[in-house]
Motif scaffolding. Structure first.
Motif, mmCIF file in Angstrom:
data_model
loop_
_atom_site.group_PDB
_atom_site.id
_atom_site.type_symbol
_atom_site.label_atom_id
_atom_site.label_comp_id
_atom_site.label_asym_id
_atom_site.label_seq_id
_atom_site.Cartn_x
_atom_site.Cartn_y
_atom_site.Cartn_z
ATOM 1 N N ALA A 1 -3.476 29.021 7.744
ATOM 2 C CA ALA A 1 -4.710 27.663 8.482
ATOM 3 C C ALA A 1 -4.189 26.368 7.989
ATOM 4 O O ALA A 1 -4.748 25.623 8.854
ATOM 5 N N GLN A 2 -4.209 25.776 6.993
ATOM 6 C CA GLN A 2 -3.616 24.961 6.401
ATOM 7 C C GLN A 2 -2.329 24.285 7.180
ATOM 8 O O GLN A 2 -2.486 23.427 7.893
ATOM 9 N N LYS A 3 -1.344 24.626 7.433
ATOM 10 C CA LYS A 3 -0.131 24.210 8.130
ATOM 11 C C LYS A 3 -0.223 23.798 9.657
ATOM 12 O O LYS A 3 0.289 23.347 9.573
ATOM 13 N N GLU A 4 -1.317 25.012 9.861
ATOM 14 C CA GLU A 4 -2.120 25.053 12.061
ATOM 15 C C GLU A 4 -2.068 23.430 11.898
ATOM 16 O O GLU A 4 -2.165 22.877 13.097
ATOM 17 N N ARG A 5 -3.379 22.860 11.089
ATOM 18 C CA ARG A 5 -3.677 21.803 10.928
ATOM 19 C C ARG A 5 -2.970 21.268 10.608
ATOM 20 O O ARG A 5 -2.479 19.649 11.260
ATOM 21 N N ASP A 6 -2.250 21.056 9.258
ATOM 22 C CA ASP A 6 -1.101 19.497 9.305
ATOM 23 C C ASP A 6 -0.080 20.002 10.601
ATOM 24 O O ASP A 6 0.251 18.275 11.123
ATOM 25 N N LEU A 7 0.224 20.993 11.234
ATOM 26 C CA LEU A 7 1.079 21.103 12.401
ATOM 27 C C LEU A 7 -0.053 19.922 13.360
ATOM 28 O O LEU A 7 0.885 18.819 14.300
ATOM 29 N N GLU A 8 -1.205 19.893 13.501
ATOM 30 C CA GLU A 8 -1.482 19.401 14.595
ATOM 31 C C GLU A 8 -2.279 18.181 14.267
ATOM 32 O O GLU A 8 -2.010 17.077 15.284
ATOM 33 N N VAL A 9 -2.156 17.619 13.113
ATOM 34 C CA VAL A 9 -1.674 16.358 12.751
ATOM 35 C C VAL A 9 -0.852 15.221 13.150
ATOM 36 O O VAL A 9 -0.381 14.547 13.891
ATOM 37 N N ALA A 10 0.324 15.878 12.597
ATOM 38 C CA ALA A 10 1.452 15.473 12.766
ATOM 39 C C ALA A 10 1.950 15.179 14.682
ATOM 40 O O ALA A 10 2.565 14.027 14.900
#
Length: 364
Positions: free
Chosen positions: A128-137
Motif C-alpha cells: 500500500a505504501q509503494k502504491e502511494r509513492d507511485l501515485e506521487v511520482a
C-alpha cells in the motif's frame, strides 16, 4: 403157386428200394407241373420314380437384434483424493468429520502460524505504501517536477512489494487446507491440536455422484462398445439402473488382454457406495438377423456352420450363417438369404440341389 408169389413179392420190394434210392419221388409233383403247365414268363421290371423327401420349412422372421455383452464390474468413486498437510504446525481448526459432506473450495483445516500471518500483513502494508509513492511520482512527472528515472524506480518498488505480498500470501495459504471438490469425507486421520508435518495424511474425500462402474471388455467385443452408449447395471443388492458408457480404454491390460470401461450411474442421494459388485449389460449396434432353434443348425461337408433352406423351386440348398448371440428363444444368426424358407425338419436327410416337398406340419 405160393413160390411164385414169394418171387413176385421179392421183385416188387427190390424195385421199390431201387426207386427210393434214386430220389425220383421228390420230383413227381414238379414233373407233373412241368409236363402239364408252362412255366410263367418273368415280367419286365418297371422304372421306379425318384424319391422326393418331405421336409418342414418356415419363413424367416428378420429382426434388428442388439447383441448383449455381459460383464462383471465393481463400483468406484468418480473422484477420490487423499488430503495432506501443506505445511508443518499445530492444527488450529478442523472442519472434517467421517461421513460428513464438504463443498468444493471449503477450508477444512487451518494450522497455527502467527509469524506467517504477520508477514502477510506486513507485505500488504508495504505494498500500500509503494502504491502511494507511485501515485506521487506519476503526478510529479506529469508536472515536470521529477525525472523519468524516478518514476521508473517508483514503479519497480511497487512491483517488488507486490511480489513480496504474493510470497507471503502463498506461505499463509499453505496453512489453510481446502477441499478440491465437493464430496463425502470417507476417513479422517488427524485430530484438532495435533502437530503435523508437511505431507501428513489428513483425510480421504470421495465424490460419489455420479458413481462409476468399472469393468473390462474383451478384444472381440471392443468394437461393439462406444462412449455415450447406454448400459444396464444390476448391483449385488438387486438395484437395477441405466448408465452411460463414459470411457472405453484404448490400451489393453497386459495381463488379461482386456480393455477397461467406465459406466457412470446417477447417485444424487449417495446411496450407492464404492466397492460394490455389479453386473453390466452393454448392447452392440443392432444387426439384421434371424432367431432360429438350436436343433436346425447343421454343418456343410467342409465343416462350415449353416442352415438348410429351400427356395420357390423347392430345391434344397445350404446357407452359411454366423451365430452372433445365444438367447433363451434360440440362436441369433446372420447370413440367411432373402426369399427362402428355412428347413426345420429333415435338414440332415437332404443335400444341395435335391428336390423336396415342403410340408409345414412335419416335425411340429
Amino acid at each position: 403157386m405160393p413160390k411164385f408169389h414169394r418171387i413176385a413179392a421179392f421183385c416188387v420190394m427190390v424195385g421199390a428200394a431201387a426207386w427210393i434210392a434214386t430220389g425220383e419221388f421228390s420230383s413227381v409233383g414238379s414233373a407233373q407241373t412241368a409236363e402239364g403247365k408252362e412255366s410263367p414268363t418273368p415280367e419286365t421290371p418297371t422304372e421306379t420314380a425318384p424319391l422326393v423327401r418331405t421336409v418342414s420349412a418356415v419363413e424367416p422372421k428378420f429382426v434388428d437384434h442388439a447383441r448383449e455383452i455381459r460383464l462383471s464390474g465393481i463400483t468406484e468413486a468418480d473422484k477420490r483424493t487423499d488430503l495432506a498437510a501443506r505445511a508443518e504446525g499445530v492444527i488450529a481448526s478442523l472442519a472434517l468429520s467421517k461421513g460428513g459432506m464438504v463443498k468444493a473450495g471449503a477450508v477444512v483445516m487451518v494450522l497455527e502460524g502467527p509469524e506467517t500471518v504477520a508477514q502477510e500483513e506486513i507485505a500488504q502494508i508495504a505494498l500500500a505504501q509503494k502504491e502511494r509513492d507511485l501515485e506521487v511520482a506519476e503526478k510529479l512527472f506529469k508536472g515536470g517536477s521529477t525525472s523519468e528515472s524516478a518514476l521508473t524506480n517508483a514503479r519497480s518498488a511497487r512491483d517488488a512489494a507486490q511480489a513480496e505480498l504474493n510470497r507471503a500470501q502463498a506461505a499463509a495459504d499453505r496453512l489453510r487446507l481446502k477441499a478440491p471438490f465437493a464430496g463425502i469425507v470417507d476417513s479422517v486421520s488427524v485430530e484438532l491440536g495435533e502437530w503435523v508435518q508437511t505431507g501428513t495424511p489428513v483425510a480421504t474425500i470421495l465424490s460419489l455422484d455420479p458413481i462409476l462402474v468399472k469393468a473390462e471388455v474383451s478384444e472381440v467385443d471392443l468394437s461393439s462398445v462406444s462412449v455415450g452408449s447406454t448400459a444396464k447395471v444390476r448391483l449385488v443388492n438387486g438395484t437395477e439402473m441405466d448408465g452411460t458408457v463414459r470411457l472405453v480404454a484404448r490400451e489393453a491390460s497386459a495381463q488379461t488382454r482386456t480393455f477397461p470401461v467406465e459406466i457412470a450411474l446417477p447417485n444424487p442421494d449417495l446411496t450407492l457406495p464404492s466397492g460394490m459388485s455389479a453386473e453390466v449389460s452393454l448392447f452392440a449396434a443392432p444387426t439384421r438377423a434371424v432367431v432360429v432353434p438350436r436343433s436346425i443348425i447343421t454343418l456343410a461337408e467342409d465343416g462350415q456352420l449353416g442352415l438348410r433352406v429351400v427356395g420357390d423351386d423347392n430345391l434344397a440348398q445350404f446357407a452359411a450363417v454366423k451365430i452372433i448371440d445365444d438367447t433363451p428363444d434360440g440362436l441369433v444368426v446372420t447370413g440367411v438369404p432373402e426369399g427362402v424358407r428355412i428347413i426345420t425338419a429333415g435338414q440332415d436327410l437332404v443335400s444341395n440341389g435335391e428336390k423336396v416337398e415342403v410340408s409345414p406340419e412335419v416335425g411340429q
